[in-house]
Each structure stands twice: as C-alpha cells, then as structure tokens.
Design an enzyme around this catalytic site. Sequence first.
Site, PDB file in Angstrom:
ATOM      1  N   THR A  71      -9.210 -27.134  10.569  1.00  0.00           N
ATOM      2  CA  THR A  71      -8.095 -27.032   9.997  1.00  0.00           C
ATOM      3  C   THR A  71      -7.893 -25.287   9.854  1.00  0.00           C
ATOM      4  O   THR A  71      -7.053 -24.679  10.212  1.00  0.00           O
ATOM      5  CB  THR A  71      -8.399 -27.315   8.533  1.00  0.00           C
ATOM      6  OG1 THR A  71      -8.577 -28.794   8.572  1.00  0.00           O
ATOM      7  CG2 THR A  71      -7.109 -26.947   7.595  1.00  0.00           C
ATOM      8  N   GLY A 103      16.112   0.154   3.932  1.00  0.00           N
ATOM      9  CA  GLY A 103      14.656   0.715   3.488  1.00  0.00           C
ATOM     10  C   GLY A 103      14.407   2.107   3.873  1.00  0.00           C
ATOM     11  O   GLY A 103      14.607   2.486   5.054  1.00  0.00           O
ATOM     12  N   ASP A 145      11.743   3.403   4.338  1.00  0.00           N
ATOM     13  CA  ASP A 145      10.464   3.463   5.553  1.00  0.00           C
ATOM     14  C   ASP A 145      11.077   3.269   6.924  1.00  0.00           C
ATOM     15  O   ASP A 145      10.459   3.593   7.925  1.00  0.00           O
ATOM     16  CB  ASP A 145       9.517   2.434   4.926  1.00  0.00           C
ATOM     17  CG  ASP A 145      10.000   0.901   4.895  1.00  0.00           C
ATOM     18  OD1 ASP A 145      11.125   0.594   4.644  1.00  0.00           O
ATOM     19  OD2 ASP A 145       9.086   0.051   4.519  1.00  0.00           O
ATOM     20  N   ARG A 146      12.053   2.199   6.905  1.00  0.00           N
ATOM     21  CA  ARG A 146      12.633   1.944   8.112  1.00  0.00           C
ATOM     22  C   ARG A 146      13.327   3.244   8.733  1.00  0.00           C
ATOM     23  O   ARG A 146      13.243   3.453  10.103  1.00  0.00           O
ATOM     24  CB  ARG A 146      13.580   0.692   8.179  1.00  0.00           C
ATOM     25  CG  ARG A 146      13.011  -0.551   7.288  1.00  0.00           C
ATOM     26  CD  ARG A 146      14.092  -1.708   7.278  1.00  0.00           C
ATOM     27  NE  ARG A 146      14.633  -2.076   8.327  1.00  0.00           N
ATOM     28  CZ  ARG A 146      15.529  -3.035   8.693  1.00  0.00           C
ATOM     29  NH1 ARG A 146      16.374  -3.311   7.554  1.00  0.00           N
ATOM     30  NH2 ARG A 146      15.858  -3.531   9.789  1.00  0.00           N
ATOM     31  N   ASP A 163       7.582  -2.798  12.211  1.00  0.00           N
ATOM     32  CA  ASP A 163       6.788  -2.385  11.285  1.00  0.00           C
ATOM     33  C   ASP A 163       5.979  -3.676  10.715  1.00  0.00           C
ATOM     34  O   ASP A 163       6.824  -4.331   9.708  1.00  0.00           O
ATOM     35  CB  ASP A 163       7.436  -1.415  10.298  1.00  0.00           C
ATOM     36  CG  ASP A 163       6.428  -0.840   9.275  1.00  0.00           C
ATOM     37  OD1 ASP A 163       5.239  -1.406   8.932  1.00  0.00           O
ATOM     38  OD2 ASP A 163       6.754   0.071   8.477  1.00  0.00           O
ATOM     39  N   ASN A 183       0.822  -1.325  -0.173  1.00  0.00           N
ATOM     40  CA  ASN A 183      -0.128  -0.146   0.142  1.00  0.00           C
ATOM     41  C   ASN A 183       0.603   1.187   0.100  1.00  0.00           C
ATOM     42  O   ASN A 183       1.934   1.313   0.634  1.00  0.00           O
ATOM     43  CB  ASN A 183      -0.915  -0.006   1.291  1.00  0.00           C
ATOM     44  CG  ASN A 183      -1.969  -1.012   1.120  1.00  0.00           C
ATOM     45  OD1 ASN A 183      -2.714  -0.998   0.288  1.00  0.00           O
ATOM     46  ND2 ASN A 183      -1.961  -1.830   2.367  1.00  0.00           N
TER      47      ASN A 183
HETATM   48  N1  ADP Z   1      -6.275  -1.434   8.050  1.00  0.00           N
HETATM   49  C1  ADP Z   1      -5.922  -2.686   7.831  1.00  0.00           C
HETATM   50  N2  ADP Z   1      -6.455  -3.910   8.471  1.00  0.00           N
HETATM   51  C2  ADP Z   1      -5.950  -5.051   8.267  1.00  0.00           C
HETATM   52  N3  ADP Z   1      -5.127  -5.461   7.534  1.00  0.00           N
HETATM   53  C3  ADP Z   1      -4.589  -4.330   6.833  1.00  0.00           C
HETATM   54  C4  ADP Z   1      -4.866  -2.846   6.945  1.00  0.00           C
HETATM   55  N4  ADP Z   1      -4.093  -2.238   6.351  1.00  0.00           N
HETATM   56  C5  ADP Z   1      -3.129  -3.065   5.423  1.00  0.00           C
HETATM   57  N5  ADP Z   1      -3.601  -4.187   5.858  1.00  0.00           N
HETATM   58  C6  ADP Z   1      -2.531  -5.521   5.254  1.00  0.00           C
HETATM   59  O1  ADP Z   1      -1.582  -5.553   5.975  1.00  0.00           O
HETATM   60  C7  ADP Z   1      -0.455  -5.765   5.167  1.00  0.00           C
HETATM   61  C8  ADP Z   1       0.588  -5.039   5.104  1.00  0.00           C
HETATM   62  O2  ADP Z   1       0.071  -3.690   4.665  1.00  0.00           O
HETATM   63  P1  ADP Z   1       1.053  -2.623   4.998  1.00  0.00           P
HETATM   64  O3  ADP Z   1       1.274  -1.974   6.018  1.00  0.00           O
HETATM   65  O4  ADP Z   1       0.198  -1.352   4.019  1.00  0.00           O
HETATM   66  O5  ADP Z   1       2.283  -2.925   3.920  1.00  0.00           O
HETATM   67  P2  ADP Z   1       3.250  -2.066   3.115  1.00  0.00           P
HETATM   68  O6  ADP Z   1       3.630  -0.957   3.941  1.00  0.00           O
HETATM   69  O7  ADP Z   1       4.318  -3.328   2.954  1.00  0.00           O
HETATM   70  O8  ADP Z   1       2.834  -1.746   1.680  1.00  0.00           O
HETATM   71  C9  ADP Z   1      -1.237  -6.065   3.845  1.00  0.00           C
HETATM   72  O9  ADP Z   1      -1.112  -7.587   3.578  1.00  0.00           O
HETATM   73  C10 ADP Z   1      -2.562  -5.495   3.993  1.00  0.00           C
HETATM   74  O10 ADP Z   1      -3.541  -6.231   3.129  1.00  0.00           O
HETATM   75  C1  PAZ Z   2      12.153  -4.714   4.243  1.00  0.00           C
HETATM   76  C2  PAZ Z   2      11.103  -3.981   3.233  1.00  0.00           C
HETATM   77  C3  PAZ Z   2      11.024  -4.802   2.373  1.00  0.00           C
HETATM   78  C4  PAZ Z   2       9.901  -3.573   4.177  1.00  0.00           C
HETATM   79  O1  PAZ Z   2       9.053  -2.982   3.109  1.00  0.00           O
HETATM   80  P1  PAZ Z   2       7.388  -2.992   3.361  1.00  0.00           P
HETATM   81  O2  PAZ Z   2       7.005  -4.303   4.048  1.00  0.00           O
HETATM   82  O3  PAZ Z   2       7.006  -1.800   4.119  1.00  0.00           O
HETATM   83  O4  PAZ Z   2       6.932  -2.985   2.001  1.00  0.00           O
HETATM   84  C5  PAZ Z   2      11.771  -2.516   3.036  1.00  0.00           C
HETATM   85  O5  PAZ Z   2      12.330  -1.722   4.023  1.00  0.00           O
HETATM   86  C6  PAZ Z   2      12.955  -2.847   2.091  1.00  0.00           C
HETATM   87  O6  PAZ Z   2      13.073  -3.058   0.921  1.00  0.00           O
HETATM   88  N1  PAZ Z   2      14.392  -2.738   2.553  1.00  0.00           N
HETATM   89  C7  PAZ Z   2      15.411  -2.860   2.009  1.00  0.00           C
HETATM   90  C8  PAZ Z   2      16.528  -3.790   2.631  1.00  0.00           C
HETATM   91  C9  PAZ Z   2      16.836  -3.291   3.960  1.00  0.00           C
HETATM   92  O7  PAZ Z   2      16.258  -2.530   4.828  1.00  0.00           O
HETATM   93  O8  PAZ Z   2      18.090  -3.851   4.681  1.00  0.00           O
HETATM   94  K     K Z   3       5.715   0.408   5.330  1.00  0.00           K
END
Ligand code: ADP
Ligand code: PAZ
Ligand code: K
Length: 255
Positions: free
Chosen positions: A184, A107, A109-110, A129, A11
């Site tokens: 299951t 990354g 974001d980190r 995260d 997202n």
């Molecule tokens: N508000 C929410 N409630 C439940 N699941 C969610 C919500 N938002 C995102 N997700 C799920 O959490 C997972 C990680 O989402 P997200 O944090 O947006 O990931 P990224 O930062 O990698 O894009 C995804 O599989 C998404 O479907």
């Molecule tokens: C680890 C991640 C894939 C997480 O990304 P996300 O789950 O937020 O989509 C991203 O921070 C990334 O590609 N990092 C590069 C490798 C590293 O942080 O060492």
């Molecule tokens: K993220």
Amino acid sequence: MILVFDVGNTNIVLGVYEGKNLLKYWRISTDKNKTSDEYGMLINQLFEYNGFKLNEIEAVVISSVVPPLMYSLQAMSIKYCNKEPLIVGPGIKTGMNIRYDDPKQVGADRIVNAIAAYEKYGGPTIIVDFGTATTFCAVSEEGDYLGGAIAPGIKISSEALFQRAAKLPKIELVKPKTVICKNTVNSMQSGIIYGYVGMVDYIVERMKKEMKGEVKNVVCTGGLSTLIASESKTINRVDKLLTLEGLRIIYERNK
Ligand SMILES: Nc1ncnc2c1ncn2[C@@H]1O[C@H](COP(=O)(O)OP(=O)(O)O)[C@@H](O)[C@H]1O
Ligand SMILES: CC(C)(COP(=O)(O)O)[C@@H](O)C(=O)NCCC(=O)O
Ligand SMILES: [K+]
C-alpha cells in the site's frame, strides 16, 4: 543590507541581501496567529544568532499570498526594522506587463518568480513553483507575464488521499523503485509521485505549444522541487532561491 520575505501558505522564506549577495536565508512556518511582536522576536533571534543587526536594514520587501498576515508583518517591519516595507502589489514597479484579465488577481509570488526567471534565464520561459499549490507561469520572449495554471500541491494532494480513504495511511513523499508496487505505501508513493511528474510534464508541454518561440528553460522552485525535477522530462533547472532573487530585483527597480 535588505530583508526580503516570501510569505507562502505553508512557509515564510526570509533572506538578507547585501547588494546582490544573499548572506543568509531561513524558512519559518506561516502562522496566521502570530503577532507582529512574535515575528519581531523571531527575526531578532535569527539576526542575533548570525551576527546581523536590525538597525543595518536599509529596506524590507514583502511578497505575500496570505492576506491575514500582512498586518503583522507590516507592523513588525515598522516597529523592529524601522522601515515601511515595500509590498509587492498594485502600484509598485515590476517592469513586467501582466497579461492576466485582472492583474491584481495574480499571486504576488508568481509575479516575483516570473521577474527573477526572466532576468536570469530570458524568455520565453516557464516557471513551476511546488508550494502548497503548484503554480505554472509562462513568460514571453518580450518578458510579458502570460498567465499559467494552478494545481493542488503534492503534499496537500497526498494528505487528501489518506484523510479520505480509511485504509490508506499517511506516507513519506519518497520515490518508490518501480511504478508497479506490491504494498500500500509504495503504491501510494507511486501514484502520487509518478502521477504528479506526469501532470507537470503534460502541463508544461501544453503550455509550450501555446507559447511563441522556443522555451529553452523550464525552471522550478519551492519546497518540493528536487523530488519532481529529478523525474521530470521538461524541467531543466531547479532554483530554490528564485523568489528571494525576484524580491531583490524588485527592490532595485523601486529604489
Ligand atoms: N526543504 C524541504 N524539503 C522537503 N519538503 C519541504 C521542504 N521545504 C518545504 N517542504 C514542503 O513543501 C511544501 C511546500 O512548501 P513551500 O514551498 O514552503 O510552500 P509555500 O510557498 O506554499 O509556503 C510544504 O508541504 C512543505 O512541508
Ligand atoms: C496559487 C497560490 C495559492 C500559490 O501559493 P503558495 O502555494 O506559494 O502558498 C498563490 O499564488 C495565490 O493565492 N494566487 C492567487 C490566484 C492567482 O494567482 O491567480
Ligand atoms: K511560494
């Protein structure tokens, strides 16, 4: 006002700040095939719906872990917001010493999460995260980014299970009442969710042992944070908007 983007593998979370106030935020899916015009139109609609004007944007800040989308978003920012975006990456002021072997590898974001967590909660601190991947990051008392761990995300882990085992179905990620389950679906939910909670607490405990000083705050963020935080012994804060907050702080430091 400023427009911030946190581009994850699943997202994109975008938000509008007026000073320190987050006026609004939205979650849209990450689509590598969308063009700058398609993203521009989407943002235009979100703005119009909320009574915001694109020409009131003072700056655009982007953090992305999806390189193929960078071009579209950068072009979108220039064409629709009239701004060259501030992209979180080498060359910008983060105010944080990145103690990774190669700081460029971390990354974005980190780093953004680490900046926000240190600013809000101080150090030493740990950030978890729950995104497509689950990342763990350690920040020292002095505010240095120490590194961390990357694990497969909870959703992709559960998808692997039903994709690879013929008799296992796709399940909803909800907590079953007990760990010992008698069907299951519940058994899979138990293994995935309680197994994941155990993994998170174990990694956090081990990280704490490797860090100096007492870690008072373990903060989590990301789509699936509430589910795991409610069971975890180590996580004591859920901060869904941590990444957006970090983007705002980075903007302030680079103005
Ligand atoms: N508000 C929410 N409630 C439940 N699941 C969610 C919500 N938002 C995102 N997700 C799920 O959490 C997972 C990680 O989402 P997200 O944090 O947006 O990931 P990224 O930062 O990698 O894009 C995804 O599989 C998404 O479907
Ligand atoms: C680890 C991640 C894939 C997480 O990304 P996300 O789950 O937020 O989509 C991203 O921070 C990334 O590609 N990092 C590069 C490798 C590293 O942080 O060492
Ligand atoms: K993220």
